[in-house]
Design a protein around this motif. Sequence first.
Motif, short mmCIF file in Angstrom:
data_model
loop_
_atom_site.label_atom_id
_atom_site.label_comp_id
_atom_site.label_asym_id
_atom_site.label_seq_id
_atom_site.Cartn_x
_atom_site.Cartn_y
_atom_site.Cartn_z
N ILE A 1 -7.18 -43.70 -45.10
CA ILE A 1 -7.52 -42.28 -45.06
C ILE A 1 -8.93 -42.13 -44.47
O ILE A 1 -9.68 -41.23 -44.82
CB ILE A 1 -7.36 -41.64 -46.47
N SER B 1 -9.50 -41.58 -41.25
CA SER B 1 -9.45 -40.80 -40.02
C SER B 1 -8.65 -39.52 -40.24
O SER B 1 -7.68 -39.52 -41.01
CB SER B 1 -8.80 -41.62 -38.90
N ASP B 2 -9.02 -38.46 -39.54
CA ASP B 2 -8.23 -37.24 -39.61
C ASP B 2 -6.82 -37.45 -39.07
O ASP B 2 -5.90 -36.68 -39.38
CB ASP B 2 -8.92 -36.13 -38.81
N ILE C 1 -4.04 -37.54 -41.70
CA ILE C 1 -3.69 -36.36 -42.50
C ILE C 1 -2.24 -35.90 -42.29
O ILE C 1 -1.54 -35.63 -43.28
CB ILE C 1 -4.68 -35.20 -42.21
N GLN D 1 -15.36 -38.16 -47.52
CA GLN D 1 -14.51 -37.73 -46.41
C GLN D 1 -13.04 -38.05 -46.71
O GLN D 1 -12.14 -37.30 -46.30
CB GLN D 1 -14.96 -38.40 -45.12
N ARG E 1 -11.88 -35.20 -48.74
CA ARG E 1 -11.64 -34.02 -47.89
C ARG E 1 -10.26 -34.11 -47.24
O ARG E 1 -9.51 -33.12 -47.21
CB ARG E 1 -12.73 -33.91 -46.83
N ARG E 2 -9.95 -35.26 -46.71
CA ARG E 2 -8.65 -35.43 -46.05
C ARG E 2 -7.50 -35.31 -47.04
O ARG E 2 -6.45 -34.75 -46.72
CB ARG E 2 -8.62 -36.77 -45.31
N GLU F 1 -6.93 -31.71 -47.60
CA GLU F 1 -6.25 -31.09 -46.45
C GLU F 1 -4.77 -31.47 -46.42
O GLU F 1 -3.93 -30.68 -45.96
CB GLU F 1 -6.94 -31.50 -45.15
#
Length: 339
Positions: free
Chosen positions: A76, A78-79, A82, A148, A151-152, A155
């Motif tokens: 997790i 990298s975006d 997601i 981060q 955050r992912r 999302e």
Amino acid sequence: MKSALFSPYTIKNVTLKNRIVMSPMCMYSSHNEDGMVEDWHFTHYVSRAVGQVGLIMVEATAVTPQGRISPQDLGIWSDEHIPGFKKLVSMMKAHGAKTSIQIAHAGRKATVEGDIVAPSAIAFSESYKKPKELTSSEIKEIIEAFGQGARRAKEAGFDIIEIHGAHGYLINEFLSPLSNKREDEYGGSPEKRYRFLHEVIKSVKEEWDGPLFVRISANDYTDGGLTPDDYVEYAKLMKEQGVDLIDVSSGAVVPASIDAFPGYQVGFSDKIRNQADIPTGAVGLITKAIQAEEILKNNRADLIFIARELLRDPYWPRTAAKELGVSIDAPKQYDRGWL
């Protein structure tokens, strides 16, 4: 019969339909070594949602490529990760399960190419690489990576996040004096060894306001290591920071002999729950519904984490309900064969 195991449980704004949690278990199935969700993960996790597990926790998911336990671990960092998680979450929720992810860094137990890192340059065992001791700036980068990752996860739509602070991985390595020999602000005393976890929790909470769990190893099983008494004090600190539940496991920060028997870790959960006054989850060779009922009804834990038994029986909630003589809803597609 009124069942504790099949009673709902609410944490903040999330209500689980029962107290059964699928414990995070690595699947080693990201075969392109890119950390992406693959078809296996959809099959594996969604089948347990169909099986009526209340909360499904996705396996240890690395917040950096360097922090993977194996090259096949989920990531997790990298975006790009997601969308796969978003699809997986949606599929699990479609069957009534709540969803969680365990965010992690393997530290000196990583088995990836290149350098691995730890609080101190001490290998886990002769069969593991010697890690590089983290600099202060590298520590800050990993702390930010946990934030981060949170955050992912938000999302992607997860209901709950768990921080992996157990089993000899990076956070556990900072906490234990057996693996942390630092003499700076991150080592040398219980308070300084806790600092890394403190800052990880803070970083996660800057991105995440939902329920937050932390998995711990409540006993190092080695002279000079941490004991359940130490973790009572750490649990109090975590509660002050807003952690909602402690997922109580044990061991694996150093090689050790562990006498594992049914419910062997429940006493640690009991102690932390009632002495630190914080909800806990019990895990470890819990295979029978009557076991789970005893743990819950005697206030030894608030949630029951089931691991290997859910590998053997994806419909363990149904098995448990039959054992207890209670009725639970079936997936409508399975009505004709559920009873």
